[in-house]
Design an enzyme around this catalytic site. Sequence first.
Site, PDB file in Angstrom:
ATOM      1  N   CYS A 304       4.509  -4.767   5.766  1.00  0.00           N
ATOM      2  CA  CYS A 304       4.900  -3.513   6.405  1.00  0.00           C
ATOM      3  C   CYS A 304       6.336  -3.589   6.927  1.00  0.00           C
ATOM      4  O   CYS A 304       6.585  -3.793   8.121  1.00  0.00           O
ATOM      5  CB  CYS A 304       3.964  -3.110   7.523  1.00  0.00           C
ATOM      6  SG  CYS A 304       4.250  -1.375   7.925  1.00  0.00           S
ATOM      7  N   THR A 450       1.799  -3.685   1.845  1.00  0.00           N
ATOM      8  CA  THR A 450       1.078  -2.858   2.809  1.00  0.00           C
ATOM      9  C   THR A 450      -0.395  -2.764   2.414  1.00  0.00           C
ATOM     10  O   THR A 450      -0.754  -2.999   1.256  1.00  0.00           O
ATOM     11  CB  THR A 450       1.645  -1.420   2.832  1.00  0.00           C
ATOM     12  OG1 THR A 450       1.593  -0.897   1.496  1.00  0.00           O
ATOM     13  CG2 THR A 450       3.073  -1.374   3.336  1.00  0.00           C
ATOM     14  N   CYS A 484       4.463   3.416   4.140  1.00  0.00           N
ATOM     15  CA  CYS A 484       4.838   2.899   5.444  1.00  0.00           C
ATOM     16  C   CYS A 484       4.970   4.080   6.412  1.00  0.00           C
ATOM     17  O   CYS A 484       5.958   4.812   6.353  1.00  0.00           O
ATOM     18  CB  CYS A 484       6.165   2.152   5.293  1.00  0.00           C
ATOM     19  SG  CYS A 484       6.554   1.200   6.735  1.00  0.00           S
TER      20      CYS A 484
HETATM   21  P1  FAD Z   1      -4.723  -9.809   4.740  1.00  0.00           P
HETATM   22  O1  FAD Z   1      -5.341  -8.506   5.093  1.00  0.00           O
HETATM   23  O2  FAD Z   1      -3.803 -10.438   5.719  1.00  0.00           O
HETATM   24  O3  FAD Z   1      -5.916 -10.796   4.372  1.00  0.00           O
HETATM   25  C1  FAD Z   1      -5.723 -12.102   3.908  1.00  0.00           C
HETATM   26  C2  FAD Z   1      -7.064 -12.826   4.036  1.00  0.00           C
HETATM   27  O4  FAD Z   1      -6.979 -14.079   3.365  1.00  0.00           O
HETATM   28  C3  FAD Z   1      -7.442 -13.120   5.496  1.00  0.00           C
HETATM   29  O5  FAD Z   1      -8.732 -12.658   5.772  1.00  0.00           O
HETATM   30  C4  FAD Z   1      -7.360 -14.631   5.579  1.00  0.00           C
HETATM   31  O6  FAD Z   1      -8.302 -15.187   6.484  1.00  0.00           O
HETATM   32  C5  FAD Z   1      -7.639 -15.057   4.144  1.00  0.00           C
HETATM   33  N1  FAD Z   1      -7.102 -16.364   3.809  1.00  0.00           N
HETATM   34  C6  FAD Z   1      -5.907 -16.877   4.187  1.00  0.00           C
HETATM   35  N2  FAD Z   1      -5.797 -18.139   3.721  1.00  0.00           N
HETATM   36  C7  FAD Z   1      -6.930 -18.396   3.031  1.00  0.00           C
HETATM   37  C8  FAD Z   1      -7.411 -19.543   2.329  1.00  0.00           C
HETATM   38  N3  FAD Z   1      -6.688 -20.673   2.270  1.00  0.00           N
HETATM   39  N4  FAD Z   1      -8.605 -19.481   1.735  1.00  0.00           N
HETATM   40  C9  FAD Z   1      -9.348 -18.344   1.785  1.00  0.00           C
HETATM   41  N5  FAD Z   1      -8.957 -17.235   2.457  1.00  0.00           N
HETATM   42  C10 FAD Z   1      -7.761 -17.277   3.069  1.00  0.00           C
HETATM   43  N6  FAD Z   1       0.035  -1.657   6.039  1.00  0.00           N
HETATM   44  C11 FAD Z   1      -0.057  -0.311   5.806  1.00  0.00           C
HETATM   45  O7  FAD Z   1      -0.490   0.104   4.749  1.00  0.00           O
HETATM   46  N7  FAD Z   1       0.338   0.590   6.749  1.00  0.00           N
HETATM   47  C12 FAD Z   1       0.789   0.207   7.964  1.00  0.00           C
HETATM   48  O8  FAD Z   1       1.099   1.043   8.803  1.00  0.00           O
HETATM   49  C13 FAD Z   1       0.867  -1.187   8.250  1.00  0.00           C
HETATM   50  N8  FAD Z   1       1.312  -1.612   9.442  1.00  0.00           N
HETATM   51  C14 FAD Z   1       1.276  -2.943   9.738  1.00  0.00           C
HETATM   52  C15 FAD Z   1       1.646  -3.360  11.001  1.00  0.00           C
HETATM   53  C16 FAD Z   1       1.581  -4.687  11.359  1.00  0.00           C
HETATM   54  C17 FAD Z   1       1.990  -5.111  12.734  1.00  0.00           C
HETATM   55  C18 FAD Z   1       1.122  -5.642  10.417  1.00  0.00           C
HETATM   56  C19 FAD Z   1       1.011  -7.097  10.796  1.00  0.00           C
HETATM   57  C20 FAD Z   1       0.765  -5.244   9.133  1.00  0.00           C
HETATM   58  C21 FAD Z   1       0.844  -3.895   8.774  1.00  0.00           C
HETATM   59  N9  FAD Z   1       0.506  -3.461   7.503  1.00  0.00           N
HETATM   60  C22 FAD Z   1       0.468  -2.111   7.233  1.00  0.00           C
HETATM   61  C23 FAD Z   1       0.350  -4.432   6.398  1.00  0.00           C
HETATM   62  C24 FAD Z   1      -1.099  -4.709   5.997  1.00  0.00           C
HETATM   63  O9  FAD Z   1      -1.868  -5.041   7.105  1.00  0.00           O
HETATM   64  C25 FAD Z   1      -1.123  -5.825   4.963  1.00  0.00           C
HETATM   65  O10 FAD Z   1      -0.220  -5.519   3.933  1.00  0.00           O
HETATM   66  C26 FAD Z   1      -2.517  -5.992   4.380  1.00  0.00           C
HETATM   67  O11 FAD Z   1      -3.402  -6.423   5.377  1.00  0.00           O
HETATM   68  C27 FAD Z   1      -2.496  -6.955   3.202  1.00  0.00           C
HETATM   69  O12 FAD Z   1      -3.789  -7.244   2.775  1.00  0.00           O
HETATM   70  P2  FAD Z   1      -4.144  -8.697   2.182  1.00  0.00           P
HETATM   71  O13 FAD Z   1      -5.608  -8.635   1.885  1.00  0.00           O
HETATM   72  O14 FAD Z   1      -3.197  -9.054   1.134  1.00  0.00           O
HETATM   73  O15 FAD Z   1      -3.890  -9.685   3.403  1.00  0.00           O
END
Ligand code: FAD
Length: 555
Positions: A304, A450, A484
Site C-alpha cells: 500500500c 495491495t 489505493c
Molecule cells: P498478507 O496478508 O500479509 O499475508 C501473508 C501471510 O503469509 C500471513 O498470514 C503470514 O503469517 C504468512 N506467512 C508468512 N511467512 C510464512 C511462512 N514462512 N510460511 C507460511 N506462511 C507464512 N491494501 C489495500 O488494498 N487497500 C488499502 O487501503 C491498504 N492499506 C494498507 C495499510 C497498511 C498500514 C498496511 C500494512 C497494508 C495495507 N494494504 C492495503 C496492503 C494489504 O494489506 C496487503 O497488500 C495484503 O495484505 C497482501 O496480502 P498477502 O496475502 O500477500 O499478504
Amino acid sequence: MSFKALSPTFSVAPQLTEADVAEAAKMGFRSIVSNRPDGEEMGQPTAADISSVAKRNGLAFAHVPVVAGKITSDDANAMREALAHLPRPILAFCRSGTRSATLWALADSDAKDPAAAVETAKRAGYDLSSIMPALERRAKATRQTTYDILIVGGGSAGISTAASLRKRNRKISIAVIDPAETHYYQPGWTLVGAGVFSPEQTRHSEASVIPNGVEWIQAAVTDFLPEQNQVQLADGRVVKYHVLVAAPGIKLAWDAIPGLAEALGSNGVTSNYRYDLAPYTYRLVREFRRGRALFTQPPMPIKCAGAPQKAMYLSCDIWSDARVLQNIDVEFHNAGAVLFGVPAYVPALESYIKRYGIDLRLESKLVAVDGQKKIATLERKTTNGSVERIEQSFDLLHAVPPQVAPEFVARSVLAGPSGFIEVDPATLQHVRYQNVFALGDVAGTSNAKTAAAARKQAPVVAVNALAVLEGKRPAADYNGYGSCPLTVERGKIVLAEFGYGGKLLPSFPTWLIDGTRPSRTAWFLKERLLPPIYWRGMLKGREWMVHPHLIEKPA
Ligand code: FAD
C-alpha cells in the site's frame, strides 16, 4: 569406536566419549545428536558435556532424548526437526545406537521405503523389525499429504485463493500452510491510526477464515523445493503438492533502520504498519498540540504505497479540527522522487499538501532513529546529485519500514533478481516451474501491492491452478489492477485504481466516484463497504466485480 553409516549423511554410534567426538570431527562429521536422557547410568557424560566438546571441535549439537522402548511420534517429529536443521553429515548416539537408528527411520519415514529402512539398519547391526508397523503408518500418512493444491500463506491472497478454488472444485485436496494464529485486515490499520476503527475490527482468528474443506497446516515454510514438488516446514516435515500457490506476503524490514525497532511504541515513535502500534498512532495524534511531526516513506516496493501519506493526512485533519495544526511543523520525507507513482492522482494530493501546510521532502530517506533523543537521521539527495545526511529532531515520528521479500523466498529458486517470486505478470504462473503460482505481496510483479490486487489476482490464480492440475494451460489473465484509497481527510478519499503501466482502471463511473478527486462516496466505500466485502466476500470466494478475465484462444 566404529560409527555405523545408515545413509551417506547419517551415522549412529553407542555412547560417545570426548575422544570419539574429536574423532568424528576429524572424519568430517558436522553435527552430533544425543538421543540419551541425562543420568541413565553412572558415569554417563551429560548432554551439556558432549555439547561443549562438540562445540570445541567445531560441531553442531542437538539433544533429542528418548526413553528406550517408549519412542513416541512426537519424539520422531523432534528428531526430524533436528535433522532438518543440523549441518550434515550427522552422527547420532544413544546407549547402544538402537534408539538413534529407530529415530532415524521414523523421523525421515516419508523419504524411505519402510522395508528398505529396516534392512539398512539390520545390515548395520540394529533390529528395527518391531517398528515396521509404525514406519508403514507414517509412510502412509505422508503419502496422503500430497495435496492437489498447496497454498503457502493464509493472508489476504492465500485465503481468497483457497476460497475461490473451493467454489470451483470441491473434490480436490487443498491445504493452506500458515503459522499465524490471527488473520489481519491490514487496510483497516490506517483507520485505526485515526480512531475511526477499533483494532479488533481488523482481526479474526486464522482458524475462522480457513474455508470449509481446506486443511490448515499451522507451520512455517522454510524452503521451496519445486524440483521435488514439496515444501520444507520449520518443524522438519515436508509437504507435497501437485500445484503450489505461494502467498507468504512481504517482510517488514524494521531492522534495516538502526534504532527504529527499539524506538517504536514510545517517545512519540509509531507506525500504522503494525497492529499493536496503530492505536498508539491515534493516541499520539489526539494528544499532540505543538511541535514537529515527521512522516516517512521508504523506497518502493512497499505494501500500500499510499499508506505512509494516508497516516499523515488523517493526522493533519485531526489537528486541523482541534485548531492546533498551525502549531505543528509537518514534514513528509518520501524516499521517492514523486508524491505518488501515478500522475493522475498527484494534483488532488498536492492540494492537501498545500492545505495542511506540509513540508514535502522528496528523495529524503529515514536511515536511523534515536528514540531517546527524539532525533531522526535522514539521507537526501542534493541538487548536485550528492547525498547528504541530516539530523532532524522530532516530537512525533510515523515511520514506515523498508520492505523486502521474505528471506526464505529470496534465497529460493523461485525468486527472481528482486528476491520476489518470478511469475508471468498476466497468468501469475512461475516462469520456470509450470505448476507453481504466486500472488499477493510476494509476487514479483509491478502492480501496487495491495489487498485490492490480491482480490483480483485470486480468481485468476484459482482458474489457472485448476487448469494446470488438469494438464491444461493457464486460462485467465490479470491486468495489474491495484487500488489505493488515499484518505485525505476523515470523510474523503482520493481513490487511486490502476493497473500495469499506471493505466487508470476505475471500478465506478465518474459520476459516482471520480478517483482523481476527493470523494465522500469513496470514503463510504472504504469505511462501510470494503470491510464486509473483505471478510464476507473476498475470503469466502465471492468474486464480486473481480470475475476472472479469460484469455482469448488463438483463432
Ligand atoms: P498478507 O496478508 O500479509 O499475508 C501473508 C501471510 O503469509 C500471513 O498470514 C503470514 O503469517 C504468512 N506467512 C508468512 N511467512 C510464512 C511462512 N514462512 N510460511 C507460511 N506462511 C507464512 N491494501 C489495500 O488494498 N487497500 C488499502 O487501503 C491498504 N492499506 C494498507 C495499510 C497498511 C498500514 C498496511 C500494512 C497494508 C495495507 N494494504 C492495503 C496492503 C494489504 O494489506 C496487503 O497488500 C495484503 O495484505 C497482501 O496480502 P498477502 O496475502 O500477500 O499478504
